[in-house]
Design a protein around this motif. Structure first.
Motif, short mmCIF file in Angstrom:
data_model
loop_
_atom_site.label_atom_id
_atom_site.label_comp_id
_atom_site.label_asym_id
_atom_site.label_seq_id
_atom_site.Cartn_x
_atom_site.Cartn_y
_atom_site.Cartn_z
N PRO A 102 10.64 9.91 -2.10
CA PRO A 102 9.76 9.90 -3.27
C PRO A 102 8.48 10.67 -2.96
N GLN A 103 7.81 11.12 -3.99
CA GLN A 103 6.57 11.87 -3.80
C GLN A 103 5.40 10.89 -3.70
N ILE A 104 5.36 10.18 -2.59
CA ILE A 104 4.35 9.15 -2.40
C ILE A 104 2.95 9.75 -2.38
N ASP A 105 2.80 10.92 -1.76
CA ASP A 105 1.48 11.55 -1.70
C ASP A 105 0.96 11.91 -3.09
N LEU A 106 1.84 12.43 -3.96
CA LEU A 106 1.42 12.77 -5.32
C LEU A 106 1.10 11.51 -6.13
N ASP A 107 1.90 10.47 -5.92
CA ASP A 107 1.62 9.20 -6.61
C ASP A 107 0.24 8.67 -6.21
N LEU A 108 -0.08 8.74 -4.93
CA LEU A 108 -1.38 8.26 -4.46
C LEU A 108 -2.53 9.11 -5.00
N GLU A 109 -2.31 10.42 -5.06
CA GLU A 109 -3.34 11.30 -5.61
C GLU A 109 -3.59 11.00 -7.08
N ASN A 110 -2.52 10.81 -7.85
CA ASN A 110 -2.67 10.49 -9.27
C ASN A 110 -3.35 9.13 -9.46
N ALA A 111 -3.00 8.18 -8.59
CA ALA A 111 -3.63 6.87 -8.70
C ALA A 111 -5.11 6.94 -8.34
N ALA A 112 -5.45 7.75 -7.32
CA ALA A 112 -6.85 7.89 -6.91
C ALA A 112 -7.69 8.54 -7.99
N SER A 113 -7.09 9.41 -8.80
CA SER A 113 -7.82 10.08 -9.88
C SER A 113 -7.63 9.37 -11.22
N TYR A 114 -7.09 8.14 -11.16
CA TYR A 114 -6.90 7.28 -12.34
C TYR A 114 -5.93 7.88 -13.36
N GLN A 115 -5.02 8.75 -12.90
CA GLN A 115 -4.03 9.31 -13.80
C GLN A 115 -2.74 8.50 -13.78
N LYS A 116 -2.69 7.52 -12.88
CA LYS A 116 -1.51 6.68 -12.80
C LYS A 116 -1.96 5.23 -12.75
N ALA A 117 -1.55 4.45 -13.76
CA ALA A 117 -1.96 3.06 -13.83
C ALA A 117 -0.87 2.15 -13.27
N GLY A 118 -1.27 0.92 -12.98
CA GLY A 118 -0.29 -0.04 -12.48
C GLY A 118 -0.04 0.11 -11.00
N PRO A 119 0.52 -0.91 -10.38
CA PRO A 119 0.78 -0.88 -8.93
C PRO A 119 1.91 0.09 -8.58
N LEU A 120 1.84 0.60 -7.36
CA LEU A 120 2.90 1.46 -6.82
C LEU A 120 3.76 0.59 -5.91
N GLN A 121 5.04 0.63 -6.12
CA GLN A 121 5.96 -0.18 -5.32
C GLN A 121 7.01 0.70 -4.67
N TYR A 122 7.20 0.51 -3.36
CA TYR A 122 8.17 1.30 -2.61
C TYR A 122 8.96 0.38 -1.69
N SER A 123 10.24 0.69 -1.58
CA SER A 123 11.05 -0.05 -0.62
C SER A 123 10.82 0.53 0.77
N GLN A 124 11.23 -0.21 1.77
CA GLN A 124 11.13 0.25 3.16
C GLN A 124 11.92 1.55 3.35
N ASP A 125 13.11 1.65 2.75
CA ASP A 125 13.93 2.86 2.85
C ASP A 125 13.22 4.06 2.23
N GLN A 126 12.55 3.84 1.10
CA GLN A 126 11.84 4.95 0.45
C GLN A 126 10.69 5.45 1.32
N VAL A 127 9.95 4.53 1.91
CA VAL A 127 8.84 4.93 2.78
C VAL A 127 9.36 5.69 4.00
N ASN A 128 10.46 5.24 4.58
CA ASN A 128 11.01 5.93 5.75
C ASN A 128 11.59 7.29 5.38
N ALA A 129 12.15 7.40 4.18
CA ALA A 129 12.63 8.71 3.72
C ALA A 129 11.45 9.66 3.57
N TYR A 130 10.32 9.16 3.07
CA TYR A 130 9.13 10.00 2.93
C TYR A 130 8.59 10.42 4.30
#
Length: 249
Positions: A102-130
């Motif tokens: 998953p594009q975790i870095d882009l999700d975090l950037e959007n969240a930091a600039s308030y362009q993405k609302a709500g919590p971000l949820q990732y499974s352990q497999d998704q984080v390791n794939a990233y």
């Protein structure tokens, strides 16, 4: 041949009269003499006593002491071997995942600039794939003349994140792990070390605070992600998943 013998004199403590070494009582006042010096001198010049001391110096060491040191050396050697075996054994790590990263870095950037609302949820497999995807381009920076970087993985359980790094030494895998409790916010990420492992050998948290330098190259490679996570409202780890709360406006 003339032999000169120097006789020891016993001085009376009462009247200071000099008496012959054989006397027990003072010839002058009858006070009992202190003969301890005479006894010590006789013992010092006793041929049998000298022979016993020489035998003790030249004889074999005390058997009990010899056995104690032999057992101590054996126990120390066994402890060292056991520690090396624990270090050499690979820990239980998440299996390599084939999931798309998953594009975790882009999700975090959007969240930091308030362009993405709500919590971000990732499974352990998704984080390791990233992590696998993200660190491919950083491999040269993670390699050094002795150790070749293989992979990094994350394991999640309630409240705790464990980071594992596999490196190769002449084709033989070496593993290091560190466990953290993470707090994010105010533009910073604070990680409290809970200990770690070298292979399967546990390392106390007090030592891991200094041993965290082992992961310095990994933290440098993930500096962008670390800064973005620091801008989030909170990070909560669960069994095999993580929830990142976006910052409030």
């Amino acid at each position: 041949m003339t032999t000169t013998t120097t006789m020891m004199k016993l001085v009376c403590a009462e009247c200071r009269h000099e008496n012959e070494a054989e006397r027990i009582y003072c010839h002058n006042c009858g006070e009992r003499l202190d003969r301890s010096a005479v006894v010590a001198q006789k013992k010092q010049h006793d041929p049998q006593e000298a022979h016993r001391r020489l035998q003790k110096m030249l004889g074999p060491p005390n058997r009990a002491r010899q056995n104690f040191f032999a057992v101590s050396k054996l126990a120390l050697a066994a402890a060292v071997v056991a520690a090396l075996v624990e270090i050499a054994m690979p820990p239980e790590l998440p299996a390599p995942t084939k999931n798309l990263a998953p594009q975790i870095d882009l999700d975090l950037e959007n969240a930091a600039s308030y362009q993405k609302a709500g919590p971000l949820q990732y499974s352990q497999d998704q984080v390791n794939a990233y992590l696998t995807y993200r660190l491919i381009s950083k491999k040269k920076a993670l390699d050094n003349p002795l150790l070749t970087f293989v992979r990094a993985t994350a394991s999640f359980r309630e409240g705790v994140c464990t980071i594992s790094v596999e490196r190769s030494l002449f084709g033989y895998s070496l593993f290091s792990q560190a466990s953290y409790r993470v707090d994010a916010g105010a533009g910073k990420i604070a990680a409290t070390n809970n200990g770690g492992w070298i292979g399967r050998l546990p390392v106390h948290p007090a030592i891991m605070r200094f041993g965290d330098i082992i992961f310095a190259d990994l933290w440098s490679a993930l500096e962008r992600e670390r800064k973005l996570v620091g801008k989030m409202g909170a990070v909560n780890f669960h069994d095999a998943s993580v929830t990142i709360t976006t910052p409030t406006r």
